[in-house]
Write a protein that holds these residues in place. Structure first.
Motif, PDB file in Angstrom:
ATOM      1  N   UNK A  21       0.788  -1.374  -0.010  1.00  0.00           N
ATOM      2  CA  UNK A  21       0.167  -0.362   0.696  1.00  0.00           C
ATOM      3  C   UNK A  21       0.630   1.308   0.352  1.00  0.00           C
ATOM      4  N   UNK A  22       1.826   1.448   0.685  1.00  0.00           N
ATOM      5  CA  UNK A  22       2.973   2.503   0.697  1.00  0.00           C
ATOM      6  C   UNK A  22       3.660   2.469  -0.655  1.00  0.00           C
ATOM      7  N   UNK A  23       4.274   1.289  -1.102  1.00  0.00           N
ATOM      8  CA  UNK A  23       4.739   1.306  -2.651  1.00  0.00           C
ATOM      9  C   UNK A  23       3.234   1.783  -3.888  1.00  0.00           C
ATOM     10  N   UNK A  24       2.665   1.843  -3.668  1.00  0.00           N
ATOM     11  CA  UNK A  24       1.713   2.080  -4.445  1.00  0.00           C
ATOM     12  C   UNK A  24       1.056   3.581  -3.700  1.00  0.00           C
ATOM     13  N   UNK A  25       0.913   4.064  -3.363  1.00  0.00           N
ATOM     14  CA  UNK A  25       0.269   5.336  -2.823  1.00  0.00           C
ATOM     15  C   UNK A  25       1.864   6.476  -3.364  1.00  0.00           C
ATOM     16  N   UNK A  26       3.081   6.015  -3.319  1.00  0.00           N
ATOM     17  CA  UNK A  26       4.610   6.761  -3.161  1.00  0.00           C
ATOM     18  C   UNK A  26       4.541   6.811  -5.103  1.00  0.00           C
ATOM     19  N   UNK A  27       4.295   5.725  -5.771  1.00  0.00           N
ATOM     20  CA  UNK A  27       4.965   5.659  -6.994  1.00  0.00           C
ATOM     21  C   UNK A  27       3.190   6.937  -8.128  1.00  0.00           C
ATOM     22  N   UNK A  28       2.251   6.030  -6.817  1.00  0.00           N
ATOM     23  CA  UNK A  28       1.227   7.078  -7.834  1.00  0.00           C
ATOM     24  C   UNK A  28       1.285   8.688  -7.152  1.00  0.00           C
ATOM     25  N   UNK A  29       2.072   9.114  -6.089  1.00  0.00           N
ATOM     26  CA  UNK A  29       2.083  10.672  -6.117  1.00  0.00           C
ATOM     27  C   UNK A  29       3.244  11.266  -6.970  1.00  0.00           C
ATOM     28  N   UNK A  90      -9.126   3.205  -9.725  1.00  0.00           N
ATOM     29  CA  UNK A  90      -9.536   3.804 -11.461  1.00  0.00           C
ATOM     30  C   UNK A  90      -8.784   4.905 -11.781  1.00  0.00           C
ATOM     31  N   UNK A  91      -8.333   5.103 -10.471  1.00  0.00           N
ATOM     32  CA  UNK A  91      -7.641   6.694 -10.685  1.00  0.00           C
ATOM     33  C   UNK A  91      -6.162   6.312 -11.153  1.00  0.00           C
ATOM     34  N   UNK A  92      -5.701   5.568 -11.159  1.00  0.00           N
ATOM     35  CA  UNK A  92      -4.433   5.540 -11.891  1.00  0.00           C
ATOM     36  C   UNK A  92      -4.354   4.823 -13.434  1.00  0.00           C
ATOM     37  N   UNK A  93      -5.504   4.007 -13.501  1.00  0.00           N
ATOM     38  CA  UNK A  93      -6.161   3.549 -14.716  1.00  0.00           C
ATOM     39  C   UNK A  93      -6.585   5.003 -15.923  1.00  0.00           C
ATOM     40  N   UNK A  98      -5.088   8.406 -20.060  1.00  0.00           N
ATOM     41  CA  UNK A  98      -4.568   9.508 -20.648  1.00  0.00           C
ATOM     42  C   UNK A  98      -3.271   9.984 -21.096  1.00  0.00           C
ATOM     43  N   UNK A  99      -2.538   9.509 -20.360  1.00  0.00           N
ATOM     44  CA  UNK A  99      -0.852   9.353 -20.716  1.00  0.00           C
ATOM     45  C   UNK A  99      -0.304   8.699 -22.366  1.00  0.00           C
ATOM     46  N   UNK A 100      -1.302   7.310 -22.264  1.00  0.00           N
ATOM     47  CA  UNK A 100      -1.061   6.465 -23.463  1.00  0.00           C
ATOM     48  C   UNK A 100      -1.803   7.379 -25.028  1.00  0.00           C
ATOM     49  N   UNK A 101      -2.888   7.904 -24.158  1.00  0.00           N
ATOM     50  CA  UNK A 101      -3.288   9.015 -25.862  1.00  0.00           C
ATOM     51  C   UNK A 101      -2.752  10.660 -25.958  1.00  0.00           C
ATOM     52  N   UNK A 102      -1.959  10.534 -24.775  1.00  0.00           N
ATOM     53  CA  UNK A 102      -0.940  11.911 -25.188  1.00  0.00           C
ATOM     54  C   UNK A 102      -0.089  11.312 -26.035  1.00  0.00           C
ATOM     55  N   UNK A 103       0.708   9.585 -25.268  1.00  0.00           N
ATOM     56  CA  UNK A 103       1.712   9.369 -26.464  1.00  0.00           C
ATOM     57  C   UNK A 103       0.881   9.280 -28.055  1.00  0.00           C
ATOM     58  N   UNK A 104      -0.099   8.740 -28.146  1.00  0.00           N
ATOM     59  CA  UNK A 104      -0.722   8.198 -29.498  1.00  0.00           C
ATOM     60  C   UNK A 104      -0.952   9.644 -30.060  1.00  0.00           C
ATOM     61  N   UNK A 105      -0.885  10.451 -29.392  1.00  0.00           N
ATOM     62  CA  UNK A 105      -1.060  11.711 -29.974  1.00  0.00           C
ATOM     63  C   UNK A 105       0.312  12.456 -30.296  1.00  0.00           C
ATOM     64  N   UNK A 106       1.311  11.518 -29.685  1.00  0.00           N
ATOM     65  CA  UNK A 106       2.478  12.580 -30.069  1.00  0.00           C
ATOM     66  C   UNK A 106       3.044  11.531 -31.061  1.00  0.00           C
ATOM     67  N   UNK A 107       2.653  10.786 -30.868  1.00  0.00           N
ATOM     68  CA  UNK A 107       2.932   9.506 -32.223  1.00  0.00           C
ATOM     69  C   UNK A 107       2.243   9.856 -33.510  1.00  0.00           C
ATOM     70  N   UNK A 108       1.105  10.500 -33.142  1.00  0.00           N
ATOM     71  CA  UNK A 108       0.529  10.725 -34.980  1.00  0.00           C
ATOM     72  C   UNK A 108       0.602  11.857 -35.302  1.00  0.00           C
TER      73      UNK A 108
END
Length: 124
Positions: A21-29, A90-93, A98-108
């Protein structure tokens, strides 16, 4: 208290689940802070590309921080109602999508730029 008793009490301080749980919270932040850092570095680049003054583009960072604050305020009650783990996942997903969409937009955009260069070379 002996040294071995102190070492044993320190080992049992956090369970494996607590550590996860601590690792998940730290990675999220870390992800949120990295995104904010990237966003705060972009106004000078955008200002140079579109010939706009950098102070006029500060609304990008302000808008991001406003949205982040609003979602944090609504995230607390949502976590209380739906469960902290479910809301975190849900928030991380959503953040990942959104990050994947930004990368896809950058690639396009990079692909379109490459095509534009090729079309110019073929015409000349």
């Amino acid at each position: 208290m002996s040294a071995s008793a102190r070492a044993q009490s320190r080992q049992g301080l956090f369970s494996r689940r607590d550590q996860a749980v601590i690792a998940a919270a730290a990675i999220s932040m870390l992800l949120v802070q990295m995104d904010l850092l990237a966003l705060s570095l972009m106004p000078p680049v955008i200002a140079r590309d579109v010939a706009a003054p950098t102070p006029d583009l500060q609304w990008l960072v302000s808008g991001y921080m406003l949205a982040l604050g609003a979602l944090m305020i609504t995230g607390g009650p949502a976590a209380d109602l739906r469960g902290r783990r479910r809301v975190l996942v849900a928030g991380l997903t959503g953040f990942g999508a959104v990050s994947v969409l930004r990368v896809a937009t950058l690639l396009s955009v990079l692909g379109a730029a490459a095509l534009a260069v090729l079309v110019r070379r073929v015409r000349v």
